[in-house]
Design a protein around this motif. Structure first.
Motif, PDB file in Angstrom:
ATOM      1  N   ALA A 112      87.413  59.306  56.174  1.00 15.37           N
ATOM      2  CA  ALA A 112      86.732  59.229  55.352  1.00 15.37           C
ATOM      3  C   ALA A 112      86.226  58.152  54.488  1.00 15.37           C
ATOM      4  N   ALA A 113      87.410  57.689  53.951  1.00 15.30           N
ATOM      5  CA  ALA A 113      87.137  56.556  52.929  1.00 15.30           C
ATOM      6  C   ALA A 113      88.046  55.369  53.274  1.00 15.30           C
ATOM      7  N   GLY A 114      87.530  54.146  53.439  1.00 12.51           N
ATOM      8  CA  GLY A 114      88.480  53.036  53.602  1.00 12.51           C
ATOM      9  C   GLY A 114      87.519  51.769  53.786  1.00 12.51           C
ATOM     10  N   LEU A 115      88.096  50.955  54.429  1.00  8.76           N
ATOM     11  CA  LEU A 115      87.513  49.462  54.561  1.00  8.76           C
ATOM     12  C   LEU A 115      87.438  49.072  55.955  1.00  8.76           C
ATOM     13  N   LEU A 116      86.319  48.718  56.476  1.00  9.84           N
ATOM     14  CA  LEU A 116      86.268  48.265  57.840  1.00  9.84           C
ATOM     15  C   LEU A 116      86.063  46.551  57.808  1.00  9.84           C
ATOM     16  N   THR A 117      86.795  45.913  58.555  1.00  7.97           N
ATOM     17  CA  THR A 117      86.945  44.565  58.738  1.00  7.97           C
ATOM     18  C   THR A 117      86.152  44.512  60.342  1.00  7.97           C
ATOM     19  N   VAL A 118      85.265  43.414  60.134  1.00 12.37           N
ATOM     20  CA  VAL A 118      84.569  43.122  61.475  1.00 12.37           C
ATOM     21  C   VAL A 118      84.861  41.610  61.761  1.00 12.37           C
ATOM     22  N   PHE A 119      85.538  41.268  62.781  1.00 12.72           N
ATOM     23  CA  PHE A 119      86.081  39.824  62.952  1.00 12.72           C
ATOM     24  C   PHE A 119      85.295  39.445  64.329  1.00 12.72           C
ATOM     25  N   CYS A 120      84.718  38.219  63.953  1.00 14.41           N
ATOM     26  CA  CYS A 120      84.345  37.506  65.244  1.00 14.41           C
ATOM     27  C   CYS A 120      85.471  36.543  65.897  1.00 14.41           C
ATOM     28  N   ARG A 121      85.778  36.469  67.051  1.00 12.95           N
ATOM     29  CA  ARG A 121      86.803  35.897  67.517  1.00 12.95           C
ATOM     30  C   ARG A 121      86.364  34.473  68.298  1.00 12.95           C
ATOM     31  N   HIS A 122      85.449  33.847  67.507  1.00 11.87           N
ATOM     32  CA  HIS A 122      84.880  32.642  68.149  1.00 11.87           C
ATOM     33  C   HIS A 122      84.652  31.417  66.882  1.00 11.87           C
ATOM     34  N   LEU A 182      83.858  39.978  57.929  1.00 13.69           N
ATOM     35  CA  LEU A 182      83.262  40.531  57.125  1.00 13.69           C
ATOM     36  C   LEU A 182      83.887  41.825  56.530  1.00 13.69           C
ATOM     37  N   ALA A 183      83.885  42.286  55.383  1.00 14.10           N
ATOM     38  CA  ALA A 183      84.402  43.627  54.796  1.00 14.10           C
ATOM     39  C   ALA A 183      83.404  44.478  54.288  1.00 14.10           C
ATOM     40  N   VAL A 184      83.501  45.683  54.990  1.00 22.16           N
ATOM     41  CA  VAL A 184      82.339  46.681  54.862  1.00 22.16           C
ATOM     42  C   VAL A 184      82.967  47.963  54.212  1.00 22.16           C
ATOM     43  N   PRO A 185      82.991  48.411  52.802  1.00 25.70           N
ATOM     44  CA  PRO A 185      83.464  49.821  52.500  1.00 25.70           C
ATOM     45  C   PRO A 185      82.952  50.990  53.376  1.00 25.70           C
ATOM     46  N   VAL A 186      83.911  51.929  53.477  1.00 23.54           N
ATOM     47  CA  VAL A 186      83.560  53.186  53.986  1.00 23.54           C
ATOM     48  C   VAL A 186      83.716  54.508  53.091  1.00 23.54           C
ATOM     49  N   GLU A 187      82.633  55.139  53.048  1.00 23.51           N
ATOM     50  CA  GLU A 187      82.652  56.406  52.327  1.00 23.51           C
ATOM     51  C   GLU A 187      82.228  57.526  53.058  1.00 23.51           C
ATOM     52  N   GLY A 188      82.673  58.644  53.043  1.00 31.12           N
ATOM     53  CA  GLY A 188      82.106  59.862  53.688  1.00 31.12           C
ATOM     54  C   GLY A 188      81.964  59.602  55.298  1.00 31.12           C
ATOM     55  N   GLY A 189      82.930  58.821  55.774  1.00 31.42           N
ATOM     56  CA  GLY A 189      82.989  58.377  57.268  1.00 31.42           C
ATOM     57  C   GLY A 189      81.752  57.536  57.589  1.00 31.42           C
ATOM     58  N   ILE A 237      84.160  40.953  69.492  1.00 37.53           N
ATOM     59  CA  ILE A 237      84.263  41.311  68.068  1.00 37.53           C
ATOM     60  C   ILE A 237      85.349  42.376  68.124  1.00 37.53           C
ATOM     61  N   VAL A 238      86.245  42.263  66.904  1.00 33.30           N
ATOM     62  CA  VAL A 238      86.885  43.197  66.734  1.00 33.30           C
ATOM     63  C   VAL A 238      86.595  43.961  65.336  1.00 33.30           C
ATOM     64  N   LEU A 239      86.851  45.214  65.374  1.00 32.66           N
ATOM     65  CA  LEU A 239      86.740  46.073  64.593  1.00 32.66           C
ATOM     66  C   LEU A 239      88.007  46.749  64.085  1.00 32.66           C
TER      67      LEU A 239
END
Length: 138
Positions: A34-44, A100-107, A131-133
């Motif tokens: 429900a609440a957290g932090l998503l990291t999106v990473f490009c391996r290049h 990139l870091a993207v906050p997550v709320e409410g899923g 891409i790694v999530l």
């Protein structure tokens, strides 16, 4: 605290911005966090990530032209083993970011109304970009 990890590949057929928001949304929605932090990473090192406007396509074309001007292709680079677009691709990637870091709320990701996540391909020829999530939260 829970965490989840996912990798996906995005094919590119040219330089430019490729919207990967839907892939990230599907991943986040399926994790039950429900609440957290998503990291999106490009391996290049010759592609990168940006969060940018998704409503007006001229924003993307203007960005692409801007990066062409500040890091043009050519034979004036010492690093040229992979062609005239390789070193400019590294410069463009250095000016943006691999993650990139993207906050997550409410899923759901808390992107703004007009924001999207883009893979920014800096090479001219087709590539397959990984891409790694990584989602951390409760």
């Amino acid at each position: 605290m829970r965490q989840a990890l996912h990798r996906f590949t995005r094919s590119t057929d040219r330089k430019g911005l490729f919207d990967i928001t839907r892939e990230a949304e599907r991943f986040v929605a399926g994790q039950g966090i429900a609440a957290g932090l998503l990291t999106v990473f490009c391996r290049h090192t010759s592609a990168s990530l940006v969060i940018q406007e998704n409503a007006d396509p001229t924003v993307r074309s203007d960005m692409e032209r801007f990066f062409e001007r500040i890091a043009p292709e050519g034979t004036h680079y010492e690093h040229d083993l992979e062609g005239p677009d390789d070193m400019p691709a590294h410069l463009r990637a250095a000016l943006t970011q691999p993650s990139l870091a993207v906050p997550v709320e409410g899923g759901r990701m808390l992107l703004g109304t007009w924001q999207a996540i883009y893979l920014f391909e800096h090479r001219s020829r087709p590539h397959r970009r990984e891409i790694v999530l990584h989602l951390v939260g409760e």
